[in-house]
Design a protein around this motif. Structure first.
Motif, PDB file in Angstrom:
ATOM      1  N   VAL A  40      25.094 -24.178 -15.891  1.00  0.00           N
ATOM      2  CA  VAL A  40      26.584 -24.705 -16.269  1.00  0.00           C
ATOM      3  C   VAL A  40      27.476 -24.172 -15.059  1.00  0.00           C
ATOM      4  CG1 VAL A  40      28.176 -23.844 -18.042  1.00  0.00           C
ATOM      5  CG2 VAL A  40      26.086 -24.061 -18.683  1.00  0.00           C
ATOM      6  N   GLU A  41      28.440 -24.965 -14.669  1.00  0.00           N
ATOM      7  CA  GLU A  41      29.329 -24.499 -13.565  1.00  0.00           C
ATOM      8  C   GLU A  41      30.905 -24.631 -13.663  1.00  0.00           C
ATOM      9  OE1 GLU A  41      29.378 -26.822  -9.700  1.00  0.00           O
ATOM     10  OE2 GLU A  41      28.521 -28.479 -11.032  1.00  0.00           O
ATOM     11  N   GLN A  42      31.545 -23.917 -13.016  1.00  0.00           N
ATOM     12  CA  GLN A  42      32.901 -23.737 -13.349  1.00  0.00           C
ATOM     13  C   GLN A  42      33.781 -23.410 -12.199  1.00  0.00           C
ATOM     14  OE1 GLN A  42      34.121 -21.606 -17.037  1.00  0.00           O
ATOM     15  NE2 GLN A  42      36.373 -22.113 -16.641  1.00  0.00           N
ATOM     16  N   GLY A  43      34.629 -24.128 -11.804  1.00  0.00           N
ATOM     17  CA  GLY A  43      35.397 -23.769 -10.460  1.00  0.00           C
ATOM     18  C   GLY A  43      34.996 -24.322  -9.290  1.00  0.00           C
ATOM     19  N   THR A  44      35.662 -24.292  -8.329  1.00  0.00           N
ATOM     20  CA  THR A  44      35.369 -24.566  -6.752  1.00  0.00           C
ATOM     21  C   THR A  44      35.767 -23.546  -5.746  1.00  0.00           C
ATOM     22  OG1 THR A  44      37.798 -25.309  -6.513  1.00  0.00           O
ATOM     23  CG2 THR A  44      36.064 -27.064  -7.243  1.00  0.00           C
ATOM     24  N   GLY A  45      35.046 -23.734  -4.755  1.00  0.00           N
ATOM     25  CA  GLY A  45      35.121 -22.816  -3.556  1.00  0.00           C
ATOM     26  C   GLY A  45      33.729 -22.081  -3.263  1.00  0.00           C
ATOM     27  N   PRO A  46      33.464 -20.976  -2.655  1.00  0.00           N
ATOM     28  CA  PRO A  46      32.224 -20.549  -2.408  1.00  0.00           C
ATOM     29  C   PRO A  46      31.407 -20.301  -3.560  1.00  0.00           C
ATOM     30  CG  PRO A  46      33.692 -19.137  -1.357  1.00  0.00           C
ATOM     31  CD  PRO A  46      34.587 -20.196  -2.333  1.00  0.00           C
ATOM     32  N   LEU A  47      29.822 -20.627  -3.509  1.00  0.00           N
ATOM     33  CA  LEU A  47      29.053 -20.615  -4.492  1.00  0.00           C
ATOM     34  C   LEU A  47      28.600 -19.235  -4.895  1.00  0.00           C
ATOM     35  CD1 LEU A  47      27.355 -22.087  -6.776  1.00  0.00           C
ATOM     36  CD2 LEU A  47      25.591 -22.303  -4.637  1.00  0.00           C
ATOM     37  N   ALA A  51      39.437 -17.013  -9.937  1.00  0.00           N
ATOM     38  CA  ALA A  51      39.550 -16.202  -8.522  1.00  0.00           C
ATOM     39  C   ALA A  51      39.313 -17.203  -7.142  1.00  0.00           C
ATOM     40  CB  ALA A  51      38.698 -15.026  -8.684  1.00  0.00           C
ATOM     41  N   GLY A  52      38.717 -18.437  -7.469  1.00  0.00           N
ATOM     42  CA  GLY A  52      38.715 -19.261  -6.472  1.00  0.00           C
ATOM     43  C   GLY A  52      37.013 -19.608  -5.902  1.00  0.00           C
ATOM     44  N   TYR A  53      36.231 -19.418  -6.907  1.00  0.00           N
ATOM     45  CA  TYR A  53      34.947 -19.480  -6.603  1.00  0.00           C
ATOM     46  C   TYR A  53      34.123 -20.549  -7.673  1.00  0.00           C
ATOM     47  CZ  TYR A  53      35.427 -15.026  -4.513  1.00  0.00           C
ATOM     48  OH  TYR A  53      36.153 -14.051  -3.700  1.00  0.00           O
ATOM     49  N   ARG A  54      33.194 -21.019  -6.965  1.00  0.00           N
ATOM     50  CA  ARG A  54      32.206 -22.139  -7.776  1.00  0.00           C
ATOM     51  C   ARG A  54      31.323 -21.245  -8.384  1.00  0.00           C
ATOM     52  NH1 ARG A  54      28.637 -27.194  -5.467  1.00  0.00           N
ATOM     53  NH2 ARG A  54      28.358 -28.269  -7.246  1.00  0.00           N
ATOM     54  N   ALA A  55      31.262 -20.882  -9.653  1.00  0.00           N
ATOM     55  CA  ALA A  55      30.468 -20.070 -10.583  1.00  0.00           C
ATOM     56  C   ALA A  55      29.513 -21.026 -11.278  1.00  0.00           C
ATOM     57  CB  ALA A  55      31.277 -19.332 -11.565  1.00  0.00           C
ATOM     58  N   VAL A  56      28.302 -20.498 -11.151  1.00  0.00           N
ATOM     59  CA  VAL A  56      26.985 -21.366 -11.757  1.00  0.00           C
ATOM     60  C   VAL A  56      26.165 -20.436 -12.327  1.00  0.00           C
ATOM     61  CG1 VAL A  56      25.090 -22.920 -10.991  1.00  0.00           C
ATOM     62  CG2 VAL A  56      27.444 -23.256  -9.802  1.00  0.00           C
ATOM     63  N   ALA A  57      25.999 -20.579 -13.532  1.00  0.00           N
ATOM     64  CA  ALA A  57      25.138 -19.738 -14.381  1.00  0.00           C
ATOM     65  C   ALA A  57      23.860 -20.693 -14.868  1.00  0.00           C
ATOM     66  CB  ALA A  57      25.805 -19.385 -15.668  1.00  0.00           C
ATOM     67  N   VAL A  58      22.807 -20.271 -14.386  1.00  0.00           N
ATOM     68  CA  VAL A  58      21.548 -21.012 -14.800  1.00  0.00           C
ATOM     69  C   VAL A  58      20.978 -20.690 -16.264  1.00  0.00           C
ATOM     70  CG1 VAL A  58      21.147 -21.391 -12.360  1.00  0.00           C
ATOM     71  CG2 VAL A  58      19.887 -19.732 -13.641  1.00  0.00           C
ATOM     72  N   ASP A  59      20.033 -21.444 -16.647  1.00  0.00           N
ATOM     73  CA  ASP A  59      18.997 -21.104 -17.503  1.00  0.00           C
ATOM     74  C   ASP A  59      17.693 -20.925 -16.842  1.00  0.00           C
ATOM     75  OD1 ASP A  59      20.337 -21.075 -19.997  1.00  0.00           O
ATOM     76  OD2 ASP A  59      19.840 -23.076 -20.377  1.00  0.00           O
ATOM     77  N   VAL A  60      17.325 -19.531 -16.599  1.00  0.00           N
ATOM     78  CA  VAL A  60      16.122 -19.403 -15.972  1.00  0.00           C
ATOM     79  C   VAL A  60      14.924 -20.059 -16.259  1.00  0.00           C
ATOM     80  CG1 VAL A  60      14.557 -17.506 -15.255  1.00  0.00           C
ATOM     81  CG2 VAL A  60      16.839 -17.286 -14.994  1.00  0.00           C
ATOM     82  N   ARG A  61      13.979 -20.536 -15.582  1.00  0.00           N
ATOM     83  CA  ARG A  61      12.743 -21.585 -16.030  1.00  0.00           C
ATOM     84  C   ARG A  61      12.154 -20.688 -17.257  1.00  0.00           C
ATOM     85  NH1 ARG A  61       7.638 -22.049 -11.967  1.00  0.00           N
ATOM     86  NH2 ARG A  61       9.412 -22.886 -10.717  1.00  0.00           N
ATOM     87  N   GLY A  62      11.712 -21.360 -18.180  1.00  0.00           N
ATOM     88  CA  GLY A  62      11.016 -20.944 -19.226  1.00  0.00           C
ATOM     89  C   GLY A  62      12.292 -20.662 -20.562  1.00  0.00           C
ATOM     90  N   TYR A  63      13.437 -20.806 -20.193  1.00  0.00           N
ATOM     91  CA  TYR A  63      14.780 -20.701 -20.958  1.00  0.00           C
ATOM     92  C   TYR A  63      15.451 -21.971 -21.306  1.00  0.00           C
ATOM     93  CZ  TYR A  63      14.494 -15.480 -20.583  1.00  0.00           C
ATOM     94  OH  TYR A  63      14.250 -14.161 -20.476  1.00  0.00           O
TER      95      TYR A  63
END
Length: 328
Positions: free
Chosen positions: A25-32, A56-68
């Protein structure tokens, strides 16, 4: 005044990885900024950080870790070793069209973030650790250490080792089990000092025998619990538990990194009531050697284990302040 679009819109994606696919799930643009959850959670544990980082100016990306969640769940238990999780993180960065990222993790995600930064400094330029301090690989095999803990009682990590054993406790009532587990390690609902420790299982007992009952932590609404329970009711618990079943493999795989420091700029945030912070106090004291790039370290009074959910505003302030101070 309305927020900019990048601070309010979340996008779900599936990207290729060595696991097969990773849901993010991602939100925003900028440094990852790559966000890694722990056990037993999902991308949803970062729901408060995604909009704050985006604003705050970042590309925030939250993952489901493998297995989840919606990420791939390989059948082989050995497919959940640390080296594989690190390569998943590299694959996510590349799939998003980026060459570098900051990696931030909580609980198992903190350990994975630390090893990701250690093994792939060419991709990960800074690392943030929440709840679990960095402790370099070393000493006896983890399985031997955990087997000696607790005397007549069994440490929960040892309890998780045998495939199917912990699953048989959790899966008949996943929602109830999760509610108790979250409450057991939250600052406002954990057992009182002197009560039986929920990290340990009495002879012939179950882990949930020592969970609080009847009250959810303040940070966990019924709707939030529904999200977590719905994911694990669909997937089962095996993929999540397989992370614990690879600790000795990790110890062998990482032999070349025995005692290795992480030089990138780093951040640590822990909870004063969290056993991860108190039991590993020596690891925090060793940060001048093990995390020579440490920018700041914080222990939040009255806070338990689920730190970015228990104290979202404070964690967001510390994260965005640290990110803003990083070299471009």
């Amino acid at each position: 005044m309305s927020q900019p679009a990048q601070a309010t819109e979340r996008t779900h994606r599936l990207v290729p990885s060595p696991a097969g696919r990773i849901h993010l799930v991602e939100q925003g643009t900028g440094p990852l900024v790559l966000l890694l959850h722990g056990f037993p959670e999902s991308w949803y544990s970062w729901r408060h950080q995604l909009p704050a980082l985006a604003a705050a100016g970042y590309r925030a990306v939250a993952v489901d870790v493998r297995g989840y969640g919606r990420s791939a769940k390989p059948e082989d238990t050995a497919a959940y070793r640390m080296l594989d999780l690190v390569e998943d993180n590299v694959a996510v960065v590349h799939a998003l069209g980026e060459r570098s990222a900051v990696v931030v993790g909580h609980d198992w995600g903190a350990t994975t973030a630390a090893n990701t930064a250690l093994l792939r400094p060419d991709v990960f330029r800074a690392v943030g650790l929440l709840s679990v301090p960095y402790a370099p690989r070393g000493g006896p095999r983890p399985g031997e250490i955990f087997a000696r803990m607790g005397g007549d009682e069994e440490f929960y990590v040892s309890y998780f080792q045998e495939p199917g054993r912990a699953e048989s406790e959790m899966e008949p009532d996943i929602r109830g089990w999760l509610a108790g587990f979250y409450a057991a390690f939250s600052g406002d609902t954990m057992p009182a000092p002197g009560a039986p420790d929920p990290h340990f299982i009495g002879r012939g007992g179950r882990l949930r025998d020592r969970f609080p009952s009847g009250k959810l932590p303040a940070w966990l609404g019924e709707d939030d619990l529904d999200v977590y329970a719905g994911e694990f009711e669909r997937t089962g618990m095996r993929g999540a538990l397989n992370r614990y079943r690879n600790m000795d493999r990790d110890w062998a795989d990482l032999a070349d990194f025995d005692g290795a420091p992480i030089p990138q700029p780093s951040l640590f945030i822990g909870g004063a009531l969290d056993a991860s912070t108190t039991w590993l106090a020596d690891a925090i004291e060793a940060y001048p050697t093990t995390l020579p790039g440490l920018v700041s370290s914080h222990v939040l009074d009255g806070c338990g284990h689920w730190i970015q959910q228990e104290r979202p505003d404070e964690v967001n302030r510390l994260l965005t302040g640290w990110l803003a101070a990083l070299p471009a």
